[in-house]
Scaffold this active site. Structure first.
Site, short mmCIF file in Angstrom:
data_model
loop_
_atom_site.label_atom_id
_atom_site.label_comp_id
_atom_site.label_asym_id
_atom_site.label_seq_id
_atom_site.Cartn_x
_atom_site.Cartn_y
_atom_site.Cartn_z
N THR A 323 -44.49 -4.15 -31.47
CA THR A 323 -45.14 -4.86 -30.38
C THR A 323 -45.18 -6.37 -30.63
O THR A 323 -44.99 -6.84 -31.75
CB THR A 323 -46.59 -4.39 -30.16
OG1 THR A 323 -47.37 -4.81 -31.28
CG2 THR A 323 -46.68 -2.88 -30.04
N CYS A 324 -45.46 -7.11 -29.57
CA CYS A 324 -45.58 -8.57 -29.63
C CYS A 324 -46.89 -9.01 -30.25
O CYS A 324 -47.26 -10.17 -30.14
CB CYS A 324 -45.48 -9.15 -28.23
SG CYS A 324 -43.80 -9.45 -27.73
N ASP A 325 -47.62 -8.11 -30.86
CA ASP A 325 -48.89 -8.45 -31.48
C ASP A 325 -48.66 -8.66 -32.96
O ASP A 325 -48.16 -7.78 -33.65
CB ASP A 325 -49.88 -7.30 -31.24
CG ASP A 325 -51.30 -7.71 -31.58
OD1 ASP A 325 -51.51 -8.34 -32.64
OD2 ASP A 325 -52.19 -7.41 -30.78
N ASN A 366 -48.13 -2.90 -24.86
CA ASN A 366 -46.80 -3.53 -24.74
C ASN A 366 -45.83 -2.65 -23.94
O ASN A 366 -44.63 -2.83 -24.01
CB ASN A 366 -46.18 -3.82 -26.11
CG ASN A 366 -46.59 -5.17 -26.68
OD1 ASN A 366 -45.82 -5.84 -27.33
ND2 ASN A 366 -47.82 -5.60 -26.41
N PHE B 148 -43.45 -13.27 -36.05
CA PHE B 148 -42.45 -13.75 -35.08
C PHE B 148 -42.08 -15.20 -35.37
O PHE B 148 -42.93 -15.99 -35.75
CB PHE B 148 -42.99 -13.64 -33.65
CG PHE B 148 -43.40 -12.25 -33.31
CD1 PHE B 148 -42.45 -11.25 -33.13
CD2 PHE B 148 -44.74 -11.91 -33.21
CE1 PHE B 148 -42.83 -9.96 -32.84
CE2 PHE B 148 -45.12 -10.62 -32.92
CZ PHE B 148 -44.17 -9.64 -32.73
#
Lengths: 376, 376
Positions: A323-325, A366, B148
């Protein structure tokens, strides 16, 4: 990994991420625990894995059940469990849920406060109740906070009050923390409970049960004590403190019953570095903390991994979810190493992930669906 | 709480726990952000709240979308978003998901590593790509790890490679951390990006876009800077570092758009003490960390509460969720106080909970259903 799990993964190659769980191993674990503590009645902690095939198998074995909610009570009943085999073990319950469980025949409830006891007196009259007391959690890999349980002095007063309110002051419970590898934690807790037991008996309260909770460990990356040794230590402490007048003994295993019966099959989405000369690679899987691996919070539970490249040269890795977390990172400080040849598309297995995985999974964080489940 | 939310809660008294979200406030927030940064194109971070009514409203306003997965891409398209308004912003994607998004017309993708770039070259040929670089997160209440982004030197090489692979090396992105209250973090990141921008231009790479990410703060317990001031600081830094040759500017707000548009309505399940003379009460709600309040991990996001007894005498409380998991405790160290008269059955509201709540909720942990959602 059991031969049945290996065979299923090899032959079916199910879409990832998924949990595959060997029901025979569930049965084996139940029998091992029973053999290690023959005098204890087993109340399976449904929250560890509430899937119908697991409950079905355990009903067939004569297990009892520890339910955390009315919904879990219903799941047990649907699996064929008798209402009298169910303990509603959450000390925090809506009164409507107590009423509903009582209506379905449940007659055993946990509590740790006066307001909860009064709810039980109103909505589950005459039921067996047990008070949870606070004990030490030293040695647990997933220690509990002070959220559940009360101090001994308060427990004493509440157990007296339980009788006055028309409830059956049946017993006392504690929990030494999950993935507890230190038998001394049980011994200290049993000593504490035994003193309160005597106090209560002296006060005329006929308390008859000790609920030892759960916490029996599963092997992840590290060896853990054998359940026979844990059972022997616990029964030794019970004999030392209760002598011949042993009370009913309950245990509430969750992780121990399903943990090593399951494996999560995942796919490597990306292997990358943050800079060209960075020795640490980041390995991103298609499952992470919000896809079911919630117990990796704080890197508490350290799962073991299998990859198709095991045996090849290895290097250090940080392991993260899809996920983008950025908190969706599994292991950054626990010295994990993986083969240098590991690549996107490789399937990896996370061993002993049968407990606390499917139920923790977020519904669609997500946009990712919860992991699939296969019971074999 | 907006008048519409108050009216809905008063008139409908929906079953708890639930999220109620005011779509007009979503629109207002979108317009406020647009006014604060008129030159920026808004890509709503779908993961903050992917509900169809939210996406519908934003499509109507002309918003673009930042999707974390192919499933989120699909949700945007279903809401009527044009494919060219969607950025696939997760730097970690299965190649099958890239292919699927490309097949649906998506032509903008994030990356931060060479393997990901090669996936994009294979499965999304010719697309606009942007590289995420690592920047500082000082001042963020929900800081991001190094999960990221990559170091600047690597970003430079990858952007050159992108062109060589037939992709369009469109831009650069960063993220200063969520709930960022320090405009200096944006200024430092913009300076870093601008230098790389110049480097790349010198190297013949026609990079044209800067994606400022998200992180724009919402008011919880503490005041936060006004969005106009944040916008002014950001645009000031852009002007300082880019002069008249401003690139395309993208922002990816999630929390800012939906955060204060929502309120979680919950019920007090129990108020108790661990010992008779304990000054701290435990307040257990019917929603907790696994029911959607995941951002309370480490007590990072500190929600404000409303109770029906506000204004009466208060005392210190620990606030916890309803599950048998002791980590399901919201606030123990953040000095929360609640009315002494608060009791089981009282309804409480958690303010500004429109972001990162429904999607984080576990599917059935402890048997509890995810919170209901109402869009008004």
């Amino acid at each position: 990994m059991t031969p049945k799990l290996s065979a299923f993964l090899r032959d079916s190659a199910p879409a990832t991420p998924c949990l595959v769980l060997d029901l025979d191993r569930v049965e084996e674990n139940y029998r091992r625990l029973k053999a290690a503590m023959p005098l204890a009645r087993i109340y399976y902690a449904v929250k560890a894995n509430p899937a119908a095939p697991v409950l079905d198998r355990l009903v067939g074995l004569g297990s009892c059940f520890d339910a955390a909610s009315f919904e879990e009570v219903e799941a047990c009943l649907e699996a064929g469990a008798a209402p009298e085999s169910i303990s509603y073990g959450n000390t925090v319950k809506k009164e409507s849920a107590i009423r509903a469980a009582y209506g379905r025949g449940v007659r055993m409830f946990a509590f740790d406060s006066e307001p909860e006891l009064r709810k039980l007196a109103r909505s589950a009259p005459g039921s067996r109740v047990y008070c949870r007391i606070l004990v030490g959690n030293d040695g647990a890999e997933w220690p509990l906070s002070r959220k559940f349980g009360c101090e001994v002095e308060m427990a004493r007063e509440l157990m007296v009050l339980a009788g006055e309110l028309g409830l059956d002051p049946f017993g006392l419970s504690f929990h030494v923390g999950s993935q507890q590898v230190n038998t001394a934690a049980y011994e200290a807790a049993i000593a504490k409970v035994a003193m309160l037991f005597t106090d209560l008996r002296d006060a005329g309260v006929k308390v008859r049960m000790v609920n030892l909770g759960g916490g029996y460990p599963v092997r992840y990356r590290q060896e853990v004590p054998e359940i026979d040794d844990i059972g022997a230590a616990i029964m030794g402490a019970m004999a030392e403190h209760f002598g011949n007048a042993l009370p009913d003994i309950l245990v509430e295993p969750g992780r121990f019953i399903v943990g090593d019966a399951g494996v999560v099959s995942a796919e490597v989405v990306l292997v990358s570095r943050k800079a060209k000369d960075d020795p640490v690679r980041w390995v991103y899987l298609d499952i992470g903390r919000f896809g079911g691996l919630a117990e990796t919070e704080g890197e508490a539970i350290k799962y073991a991994f299998r990859t198709p490249r095991d045996g090849e040269a290895e290097g250090p890795v940080t392991i993260a979810g899809p996920t983008c977390d950025s908190t969706d990172t599994l292991y950054e400080k626990s010295n994990y190493r993986m083969p240098l040849s590991l690549d996107a598309g490789d399937r990896v297995e996370l061993l002993a992930t049968g407990a606390y995985v499917t139920s923790y999974a977020s519904q669609f964080f997500n946009g990712f669906k919860p992991l699939a489940e296969h019971y074999v």
